[in-house]
Scaffold this active site. Structure first.
Site, short mmCIF file in Angstrom:
data_model
loop_
_atom_site.label_atom_id
_atom_site.label_comp_id
_atom_site.label_asym_id
_atom_site.label_seq_id
_atom_site.Cartn_x
_atom_site.Cartn_y
_atom_site.Cartn_z
N TYR A 5 -0.97 -1.36 9.96
CA TYR A 5 -1.21 -1.54 8.53
C TYR A 5 0.00 -1.11 7.70
O TYR A 5 0.44 -1.83 6.77
CB TYR A 5 -2.45 -0.74 8.13
N SER A 25 0.84 -1.19 0.00
CA SER A 25 0.00 0.00 0.00
C SER A 25 0.87 1.24 0.00
O SER A 25 1.99 1.23 0.54
CB SER A 25 -0.90 0.02 1.24
#
Length: 318
Positions: A170, A156
């Site tokens: 994350y 990401s």
């Protein structure tokens, strides 16, 4: 380069980016294992109908697909989904590690299990599924089979180019997946396995539903990149590709900047003088965040971005 007739296991394929990838791969002729336990964003619950619905879409369009509801972070489940692909379609050619969950909180409020669970799905899950696939591929290779195989991981922008506040778990897990991509590309080349990674950003999914910005794109923009990387004959391995809208960029990873050197062990004073001499540019992280996301937020000043972040973190404003 084609995926026609190849069997592809896509994790987290029930919604968002994973669903778009599964549909695109199937439309290009791949046999698709649609893995998704149907959990909520934070990993709770479960609904087998989520994976079944994508399989029904694929079959309605004339494609071939089966559903799997295993948890990628469960070692045995990861092995079973690889075995299911082989049992159903005779082999497994590609793994697309897409599954992810999110729990967004400032680090002082993030609980241990909230950190562990997000890292387990993204990082351990990527490794677990890849591990079982690699064992199958090694056995096939040692039996004399020579077939193009591929792993496509998913990172990401949050973990690579613009780590976001509230995403300790994350961002760290996604950055680790990108690092692991290079390691696995080196390890698995001897078995004819290519390993690459896509790193989407500014994509509107369940995980980004609360992120403001008119420049967010749909998940379909990622799917063609994954199908390309999954195709028999794709030349790339060990690459991390950032995908933002119709832009696809090759990441260079951590790169060295200015350096200072000495013939003797450093002292604190000598090191301070040396850094003053080379004029090392210090980039404030909020300046970097403003550059990366300010336009999407409609903000151009670092102070305004910092205020938004602090409000999100529930911190007092100065």
């Amino acid at each position: 380069m084609s995926v026609a007739g190849r069997t592809v296991l896509v994790t987290g394929a029930g919604r968002g980016i994973g669903r778009a990838e599964a549909l695109h791969l199937a439309a290009a002729g791949a046999n698709v294992v649609v893995n998704d336990p149907g959990v909520e964003i934070d990993g709770r619950g479960g609904d087998a109908g989520v994976a079944d619905a994508v399989v029904a879409e694929i079959r309605a369009l004339g494609g071939r697909a089966v559903a799997d509801t295993g948890n990628v972070a469960d070692w045995e489940d990861a092995g079973r989904m690889v075995a299911r692909a082989v049992d159903e379609f005779g082999d497994l050619h590609v793994v697309v590690n897409n599954a992810a969950t999110e729990v967004n909180k400032g680090m002082e409020r993030l609980a241990e299990d909230e950190f562990d669970d997000v890292v387990a799905v993204k990082l351990k899950g990527t490794f677990a599924v890849s591990h079982h696939a690699a064992r199958h591929w090694r056995a096939r290779f040692e039996a004399g089979e020579r077939t193009d195989r591929a792993i496509v991981n998913t990172a990401s922008g949050s973990g690579l180019l613009n780590p976001l506040p509230t995403q300790s778990n994350y961002a760290a897990a996604n950055a680790a997946v990108a690092a692991m991509t290079t390691v696995h590309a080196l390890e698995l080349r001897r078995f004819g396995v290519r390993v690459n990674c896509v790193s989407p950003s500014m994509v509107r999914t369940r995980l980004t539903a609360g992120v403001p910005g008119e420049r967010m794109t749909g998940p379909d923009v990622v799917a063609p990149v994954v199908t390309y990387l999954a195709g028999d004959g794709c030349p790339l391995t060990g690459q991390v590709l950032s995908v933002r809208g119709t832009s696809v960029a090759v990441n260079r990873g951590w790169s060295l900047g200015p350096r200072v050197e000495s013939d003797e062990p450093w002292t604190v004073d000598a090191l301070a003088d040396a850094f003053d001499t080379v004029g090392v540019e210090v980039v404030d992280p909020f300046d970097a965040l403003t550059t990366a996301l300010g336009g999407a937020l409609g903000l151009s000043r670092r102070e305004d971005v910092e205020a938004v972040v602090n409000a999100q973190l529930d911190l007092p404003q100065n």
